[in-house]
Design a protein around this motif. Structure first.
Motif, PDB file in Angstrom:
ATOM      1  N   THR A   1       0.834  -1.205   0.000  1.00 22.72           N
ATOM      2  CA  THR A   1       0.000   0.000   0.000  1.00 22.72           C
ATOM      3  C   THR A   1       0.867   1.252   0.000  1.00 22.72           C
ATOM      4  O   THR A   1       0.565   2.236  -0.681  1.00 22.72           O
ATOM      5  CB  THR A   1      -0.942   0.004   1.223  1.00 22.72           C
ATOM      6  OG1 THR A   1      -1.816  -1.116   1.132  1.00 22.72           O
ATOM      7  CG2 THR A   1      -1.772   1.288   1.274  1.00 22.72           C
ATOM      8  N   CYS A   2       1.958   1.222   0.760  1.00 21.04           N
ATOM      9  CA  CYS A   2       2.884   2.354   0.779  1.00 21.04           C
ATOM     10  C   CYS A   2       3.391   2.632  -0.637  1.00 21.04           C
ATOM     11  O   CYS A   2       3.409   3.773  -1.096  1.00 21.04           O
ATOM     12  CB  CYS A   2       4.053   2.049   1.721  1.00 21.04           C
ATOM     13  SG  CYS A   2       5.363   3.300   1.691  1.00 21.04           S
ATOM     14  N   GLY A   3       3.796   1.586  -1.340  1.00 18.43           N
ATOM     15  CA  GLY A   3       4.275   1.746  -2.714  1.00 18.43           C
ATOM     16  C   GLY A   3       3.203   2.273  -3.640  1.00 18.43           C
ATOM     17  O   GLY A   3       3.450   3.135  -4.498  1.00 18.43           O
ATOM     18  N   THR A   4       1.993   1.778  -3.461  1.00 21.62           N
ATOM     19  CA  THR A   4       0.874   2.217  -4.289  1.00 21.62           C
ATOM     20  C   THR A   4       0.585   3.704  -4.081  1.00 21.62           C
ATOM     21  O   THR A   4       0.327   4.439  -5.043  1.00 21.62           O
ATOM     22  CB  THR A   4      -0.396   1.396  -3.953  1.00 21.62           C
ATOM     23  OG1 THR A   4      -0.121   0.013  -4.168  1.00 21.62           O
ATOM     24  CG2 THR A   4      -1.571   1.809  -4.819  1.00 21.62           C
ATOM     25  N   LEU A   5       0.661   4.147  -2.840  1.00 20.67           N
ATOM     26  CA  LEU A   5       0.412   5.560  -2.555  1.00 20.67           C
ATOM     27  C   LEU A   5       1.523   6.450  -3.100  1.00 20.67           C
ATOM     28  O   LEU A   5       1.262   7.578  -3.536  1.00 20.67           O
ATOM     29  CB  LEU A   5       0.245   5.774  -1.048  1.00 20.67           C
ATOM     30  CG  LEU A   5      -1.074   5.222  -0.487  1.00 20.67           C
ATOM     31  CD1 LEU A   5      -1.094   5.338   1.027  1.00 20.67           C
ATOM     32  CD2 LEU A   5      -2.257   5.939  -1.089  1.00 20.67           C
ATOM     33  N   LEU A   6       2.745   5.967  -3.110  1.00 24.00           N
ATOM     34  CA  LEU A   6       3.838   6.728  -3.722  1.00 24.00           C
ATOM     35  C   LEU A   6       3.548   6.924  -5.212  1.00 24.00           C
ATOM     36  O   LEU A   6       3.790   8.004  -5.770  1.00 24.00           O
ATOM     37  CB  LEU A   6       5.175   5.998  -3.527  1.00 24.00           C
ATOM     38  CG  LEU A   6       5.732   5.969  -2.097  1.00 24.00           C
ATOM     39  CD1 LEU A   6       6.956   5.063  -2.019  1.00 24.00           C
ATOM     40  CD2 LEU A   6       6.072   7.372  -1.618  1.00 24.00           C
ATOM     41  N   ALA A   7       3.027   5.873  -5.831  1.00 28.34           N
ATOM     42  CA  ALA A   7       2.663   5.971  -7.253  1.00 28.34           C
ATOM     43  C   ALA A   7       1.525   6.961  -7.434  1.00 28.34           C
ATOM     44  O   ALA A   7       1.539   7.792  -8.349  1.00 28.34           O
ATOM     45  CB  ALA A   7       2.264   4.595  -7.785  1.00 28.34           C
ATOM     46  N   PHE A   8       0.536   6.882  -6.543  1.00 25.86           N
ATOM     47  CA  PHE A   8      -0.623   7.774  -6.615  1.00 25.86           C
ATOM     48  C   PHE A   8      -0.201   9.235  -6.464  1.00 25.86           C
ATOM     49  O   PHE A   8      -0.742  10.137  -7.108  1.00 25.86           O
ATOM     50  CB  PHE A   8      -1.611   7.392  -5.509  1.00 25.86           C
ATOM     51  CG  PHE A   8      -2.804   8.299  -5.420  1.00 25.86           C
ATOM     52  CD1 PHE A   8      -3.771   8.320  -6.413  1.00 25.86           C
ATOM     53  CD2 PHE A   8      -2.958   9.136  -4.323  1.00 25.86           C
ATOM     54  CE1 PHE A   8      -4.862   9.165  -6.322  1.00 25.86           C
ATOM     55  CE2 PHE A   8      -4.051   9.976  -4.219  1.00 25.86           C
ATOM     56  CZ  PHE A   8      -5.011   9.996  -5.230  1.00 25.86           C
ATOM     57  N   LEU A   9       0.828   9.463  -5.629  1.00 25.44           N
ATOM     58  CA  LEU A   9       1.327  10.824  -5.399  1.00 25.44           C
ATOM     59  C   LEU A   9       2.331  11.268  -6.464  1.00 25.44           C
ATOM     60  O   LEU A   9       2.915  12.336  -6.360  1.00 25.44           O
ATOM     61  CB  LEU A   9       1.978  10.906  -4.007  1.00 25.44           C
ATOM     62  CG  LEU A   9       1.012  10.711  -2.833  1.00 25.44           C
ATOM     63  CD1 LEU A   9       1.779  10.554  -1.536  1.00 25.44           C
ATOM     64  CD2 LEU A   9       0.032  11.866  -2.732  1.00 25.44           C
ATOM     65  N   LYS A  10       2.534  10.379  -7.478  1.00 28.94           N
ATOM     66  CA  LYS A  10       3.422  10.685  -8.609  1.00 28.94           C
ATOM     67  C   LYS A  10       4.884  10.859  -8.189  1.00 28.94           C
ATOM     68  O   LYS A  10       5.620  11.657  -8.771  1.00 28.94           O
ATOM     69  CB  LYS A  10       2.931  11.923  -9.372  1.00 28.94           C
ATOM     70  CG  LYS A  10       1.556  11.727  -9.986  1.00 28.94           C
ATOM     71  CD  LYS A  10       1.155  12.910 -10.827  1.00 28.94           C
ATOM     72  CE  LYS A  10      -0.027  12.618 -11.624  1.00 28.94           C
ATOM     73  NZ  LYS A  10      -1.214  12.546 -11.578  1.00 28.94           N
ATOM     74  N   VAL A  11       5.278  10.113  -7.166  1.00 27.80           N
ATOM     75  CA  VAL A  11       6.686  10.092  -6.780  1.00 27.80           C
ATOM     76  C   VAL A  11       7.445   9.330  -7.860  1.00 27.80           C
ATOM     77  O   VAL A  11       6.996   8.295  -8.338  1.00 27.80           O
ATOM     78  CB  VAL A  11       6.865   9.397  -5.402  1.00 27.80           C
ATOM     79  CG1 VAL A  11       8.333   9.206  -5.076  1.00 27.80           C
ATOM     80  CG2 VAL A  11       6.162  10.194  -4.323  1.00 27.80           C
ATOM     81  N   HIS A  12       8.609   9.837  -8.253  1.00 27.37           N
ATOM     82  CA  HIS A  12       9.376   9.200  -9.325  1.00 27.37           C
ATOM     83  C   HIS A  12       9.710   7.753  -8.939  1.00 27.37           C
ATOM     84  O   HIS A  12      10.085   7.483  -7.790  1.00 27.37           O
ATOM     85  CB  HIS A  12      10.673   9.980  -9.588  1.00 27.37           C
ATOM     86  CG  HIS A  12      11.364   9.572 -10.847  1.00 27.37           C
ATOM     87  ND1 HIS A  12      12.126   8.432 -10.946  1.00 27.37           N
ATOM     88  CD2 HIS A  12      11.380  10.148 -12.086  1.00 27.37           C
ATOM     89  CE1 HIS A  12      12.603   8.311 -12.167  1.00 27.37           C
ATOM     90  NE2 HIS A  12      12.163   9.344 -12.884  1.00 27.37           N
ATOM     91  N   PRO A  13       9.570   6.816  -9.885  1.00 25.28           N
ATOM     92  CA  PRO A  13       9.830   5.401  -9.585  1.00 25.28           C
ATOM     93  C   PRO A  13      11.197   5.130  -8.956  1.00 25.28           C
ATOM     94  O   PRO A  13      11.323   4.282  -8.072  1.00 25.28           O
ATOM     95  CB  PRO A  13       9.729   4.725 -10.962  1.00 25.28           C
ATOM     96  CG  PRO A  13       8.810   5.592 -11.734  1.00 25.28           C
ATOM     97  CD  PRO A  13       9.077   6.992 -11.264  1.00 25.28           C
ATOM     98  N   LYS A  14      12.236   5.847  -9.373  1.00 26.46           N
ATOM     99  CA  LYS A  14      13.568   5.625  -8.800  1.00 26.46           C
ATOM    100  C   LYS A  14      13.616   6.040  -7.330  1.00 26.46           C
ATOM    101  O   LYS A  14      14.310   5.425  -6.526  1.00 26.46           O
ATOM    102  CB  LYS A  14      14.632   6.415  -9.589  1.00 26.46           C
ATOM    103  CG  LYS A  14      14.928   5.859 -10.966  1.00 26.46           C
ATOM    104  CD  LYS A  14      15.470   4.429 -10.921  1.00 26.46           C
ATOM    105  CE  LYS A  14      16.885   4.355 -10.417  1.00 26.46           C
ATOM    106  NZ  LYS A  14      17.413   2.949 -10.436  1.00 26.46           N
TER     107      LYS A  14
END
Length: 200
Positions: free
Chosen positions: A144-157
């Motif tokens: 879920t933490c990873g999913t929210l980083l994606a949702f917040l448009k945090v760069h994949p790297k």
């Protein structure tokens, strides 16, 4: 005064949800691994159960696992509260307190011992139930933490560094997951529960 297991592990749950730590990593976190002034920490050890031996503190295997991670204000506050509670537990335990000097674990039992990762999962489950959302395991909380980083448009790297994935493809697998309203509601409720000072 005796702290409940949920209260004792409150900060551990915060770190799992906010930074996606694995349960063995968060339970292996030591005081010397945290720099409160610089607001960062390094994961060096993990707690594991070894057959025929019991709970042991082991080095993390890879360099990516031992990356320096940021310590957000919310997490720092939770850890500082845990430190105060642990000092109280140490005083109450008195001569029964037992913890090796080089261990200095943040998350310990009421007498200073290591906490079983399986026991941590058992503590995490009632917190989820109390939040009134569908069941989510510690492992899924990391996802879920990873999913929210994606949702917040945090760069994949950047997300790869935070989650300490050995390969960017692992991070991208998380980033292709679509965040729905159920996930947003679940995380919001969990965060609300974790911020409740009367928890436990």
């Amino acid at each position: 005064m005796r702290a409940s297991r949920a209260h004792r592990l409150y900060a551990a749950c915060v770190l799992v949800l906010v930074l996606g730590l694995r349960r063995s990593e968060v339970l292996g976190l030591r005081r010397q691994d945290i720099d409160f002034e610089a607001r960062h920490f390094t994961l060096v050890e993990q707690v594991q159960r070894v057959k025929g031996v019991g709970l042991v503190l082991k080095d993390l295997k890879t360099e990516s696992s031992q990356a320096v991670l940021p310590l957000p204000e919310f997490c720092a506050r939770a850890l500082e509260e845990r430190r105060e509670l642990q000092e109280l537990e140490r005083k109450i335990a008195g001569e029964h307190w037992s913890q090796e000097p080089d261990h200095d674990l943040i998350f310990s039992s009421e007498r200073g011992g290591m906490i079983d990762p399986v026991g941590f999962s058992r503590t995490f489950d009632p917190l989820v139930k109390a939040a009134g959302v569908r069941r989510i395991t510690v492992r899924l909380a990391r996802h879920t933490c990873g999913t929210l980083l994606a949702f917040l448009k945090v760069h994949p790297k950047v997300a790869q560094a935070i989650l300490r994935h050995s390969r960017i493809s692992m991070t991208m697998d998380v980033y292709t997951h679509v965040v729905g309203d159920d996930e947003r509601d679940a995380v919001a409720l969990l965060a609300e529960l974790l911020e409740d000072p009367l928890i436990g």
